[in-house]
Motif scaffolding. Structure first.
Motif, PDB file in Angstrom:
ATOM      1  N   LEU A 476       0.846  -1.195   0.000  1.00 45.85           N
ATOM      2  CA  LEU A 476       0.000   0.000   0.000  1.00 45.85           C
ATOM      3  C   LEU A 476       0.880   1.244   0.000  1.00 45.85           C
ATOM      4  O   LEU A 476       1.722   1.424   0.886  1.00 45.85           O
ATOM      5  N   THR A 477       0.699   2.102  -0.986  1.00 40.18           N
ATOM      6  CA  THR A 477       1.408   3.381  -1.037  1.00 40.18           C
ATOM      7  C   THR A 477       0.443   4.503  -0.682  1.00 40.18           C
ATOM      8  O   THR A 477      -0.780   4.341  -0.731  1.00 40.18           O
ATOM      9  N   ALA A 478       1.012   5.656  -0.361  1.00 38.58           N
ATOM     10  CA  ALA A 478       0.166   6.796  -0.020  1.00 38.58           C
ATOM     11  C   ALA A 478      -0.703   7.216  -1.201  1.00 38.58           C
ATOM     12  O   ALA A 478      -1.863   7.618  -1.026  1.00 38.58           O
ATOM     13  N   GLY A 479      -0.166   7.105  -2.414  1.00 36.83           N
ATOM     14  CA  GLY A 479      -0.968   7.459  -3.589  1.00 36.83           C
ATOM     15  C   GLY A 479      -2.176   6.553  -3.745  1.00 36.83           C
ATOM     16  O   GLY A 479      -3.284   7.021  -4.026  1.00 36.83           O
ATOM     17  N   SER A 480      -1.959   5.263  -3.530  1.00 39.91           N
ATOM     18  CA  SER A 480      -3.091   4.320  -3.620  1.00 39.91           C
ATOM     19  C   SER A 480      -4.076   4.563  -2.493  1.00 39.91           C
ATOM     20  O   SER A 480      -5.299   4.487  -2.686  1.00 39.91           O
ATOM     21  N   LEU A 481      -3.576   4.876  -1.314  1.00 39.04           N
ATOM     22  CA  LEU A 481      -4.426   5.182  -0.175  1.00 39.04           C
ATOM     23  C   LEU A 481      -5.307   6.391  -0.468  1.00 39.04           C
ATOM     24  O   LEU A 481      -6.524   6.378  -0.185  1.00 39.04           O
ATOM     25  N   ALA A 482      -4.717   7.424  -1.051  1.00 39.29           N
ATOM     26  CA  ALA A 482      -5.476   8.644  -1.356  1.00 39.29           C
ATOM     27  C   ALA A 482      -6.595   8.366  -2.347  1.00 39.29           C
ATOM     28  O   ALA A 482      -7.718   8.880  -2.202  1.00 39.29           O
ATOM     29  N   ARG A 483      -6.321   7.529  -3.320  1.00 40.85           N
ATOM     30  CA  ARG A 483      -7.343   7.263  -4.335  1.00 40.85           C
ATOM     31  C   ARG A 483      -8.458   6.357  -3.824  1.00 40.85           C
ATOM     32  O   ARG A 483      -9.527   6.306  -4.425  1.00 40.85           O
ATOM     33  N   ARG A 484      -8.220   5.677  -2.696  1.00 45.54           N
ATOM     34  CA  ARG A 484      -9.266   4.845  -2.100  1.00 45.54           C
ATOM     35  C   ARG A 484     -10.095   5.616  -1.082  1.00 45.54           C
ATOM     36  O   ARG A 484     -11.026   5.052  -0.505  1.00 45.54           O
TER      37      ARG A 484
END
Length: 487
Positions: A476-484
């Protein structure tokens, strides 16, 4: 008896309150009732955890926690299991309830041994309960190390031995990096230390049995466990203006990514419009991967009708813009470098306090080191009592405080009990996830959620994304977290 999950809303009580509840219940019930109920509950959970166990090792200590273990052993023996009890303590000094439980175990034919069995399918930690004021040592420490060294599951009764039930701090000589699968069955009340600091790792899966004593709970909770937020439906007759504007101020030279992550999170969490005021003068005028984000000169943003999220990658440059953000932003989230700037500047602290006194919605999102700087303390001091640190920050600055970490604590400036968040895991231990949380809180504030509710909901959702991340997926990256981020 029921399992505590991330959806479990619950009151949490400290040791002093738990003792008063225990005394009220014990005085109204026949002698030994509470211990017999606790032992029966422990036996039932032990059977569920290891239904085919040939040997269950129960390590009992010198107090009533040991008495719960004796009682569990008797109940297990009555049901055809073969518990082996090891006891450290002086039988002549056992409390009356524990002494009676010891006799019931003997009468049931429970096997007692001076050393732990060479092999076991389940270990039960009944060594030290909430009344212990000293860390495990000597034989106790050796037995705990033995329990947690192998792969067999460990069931702790009430609290894991060595864990402070109020603060979640674990005795320094208690090994947390162990192979065992941990479960804790806590009695009468849920304790805050099971859910924050080192408590979550030490306790593992938490089960709760009130021992039929809910009627005796007249105490004010010390804290509360956050539960799943309700769904906020959107009406058809709405538009982008209905969901507010977020302005992210940060992204100094070399750190633009932090501000863009916060902006992305605010966008995906449902804000109507998101402006990103980058502090790097050489920054690109558009984020082509997310053209919905409106990049602006941070100095030109009019914050009067906006929710400002300040500090994400702001470096020293954010200091210049803080006075205007503190005085004019309709709602404000202060993170990272904004908090460091405030900690180093008494005039900014005074301005933050004035904002709090005026009732302007404000949320602080420090990690332990940032909290320590704001409090003039050390990281160790903050972590030693996370609930107290969060309350102190909220009270001092008149702002909702989100003290990040394992079991994030959310405290308000009023006298309400703080909330401990049960979601999240080590997948969040990567750069940028704090910026994402700041953006999510900003979106909730822009949609006119009260500050405390906005913080609690965003923190719960932020952790829940990590909990639901597939085990076989990429990290899990911060970018993926933001998009979720859920809107």
């Amino acid at each position: 008896m029921h399992r505590i999950t991330s959806a479990s809303a619950a009151d949490l009580f400290d040791i002093a309150a738990t003792r008063r509840i225990e005394q009220a219940a014990a005085s109204a019930l026949p002698p030994h009732t509470l211990m017999q109920r606790a032992g029966l509950a422990a036996a039932r959970l032990a059977m569920a955890l290891a239904p085919h166990a040939r040997t269950i090792w129960i390590a009992c200590g010198p107090g009533n926690n040991g008495g719960d273990g004796f009682e569990a052993a008797a109940q297990l023996r009555h049901r055809g299991f073969f518990p082996v009890v090891t006891f450290v303590g002086d039988e002549g000094r056992l409390p009356a309830d524990a002494k009676a439980a010891l006799q019931r175990a003997r009468d049931a034919g429970v096997s007692f041994a001076s050393e732990p069995p060479s092999s076991f399918e389940l270990a039960v930690d009944a060594l030290l309960g909430i009344g212990s004021t000293r860390p495990p040592s000597g034989t106790m420490a050796e037995w705990l190390a033995r329990m947690h060294a192998g792969a067999s599951p460990v069931l702790s009764l009430d609290v894991p031995s060595g864990l402070d039930a109020d603060t979640g701090t674990l005795a320094s000589n208690t090994d947390q990096a162990s192979a065992s699968v941990r479960t804790t069955l806590t009695f009468l009340t849920l304790k805050p230390g099971l859910f924050t600091a080192q408590g979550r790792d030490a306790a593992g899966t938490v089960w709760f049995d009130d021992l039929g004593c809910s009627a005796f709970v007249q105490e004010r909770p010390t804290a509360r466990l956050a539960s799943a937020p309700g769904i906020q439906p959107r009406t058809h007759a709405s538009h982008k203006g209905s969901y507010g504007d977020v302005a992210v101020i940060g992204g100094a030279s070399g750190m633009a990514g932090a501000a863009l992550l916060a902006g992305s999170a605010a966008l995906h969490a449902g804000a109507g419009r998101v402006f990103v005021g980058l502090l790097d003068p050489r920054a690109t005028p558009v984020d082509t991967s997310q053209p919905e984000l409106m990049l602006r000169d941070a100095h030109a943003l009019d914050l009067a009708g906006m929710t400002a999220v300040c500090g994400c990658g702001g470096g020293d440059a954010v200091r210049e813009l803080l006075p205007r953000a503190l005085s004019t932003a309709a709602a404000l989230v202060l993170d990272a470098d904004a908090l460091n700037a405030i900690a180093a500047d008494p005039s900014l602290q005074a301005q933050l306090m004035a904002r709090g006194q005026a009732g302007a919605p404000t949320v602080l999102t420090p990690h332990p080191l940032e909290a320590a700087r704001l409090l003039g303390d050390t990281t160790g001091g903050v972590q030693a009592n996370r609930l107290a640190a969060a309350r102190a920050l909220a009270s001092r600055f008149g702002a909702v405080t989100v003290l990040k970490g394992s079991g994030t604590v959310i405290a308000d400036a009023d006298d309400e009990p703080p909330v401990i968040n049960p979601t999240g895991n080590a997948r969040l231990a990567t750069a940028g996830t704090g910026d994402v949380l700041a953006g999510m809180i900003g979106a909730a504030l822009a949609m006119r959620r009260p500050a405390f509710e906005a913080a609690c909901e965003a923190v719960w959702q932020h952790g829940r994304i990590a909990d639901l991340w597939p085990a076989d997926a990429a990290p899990l990256t911060a970018g993926s977290l933001a998009r979720r981020a859920p809107s």
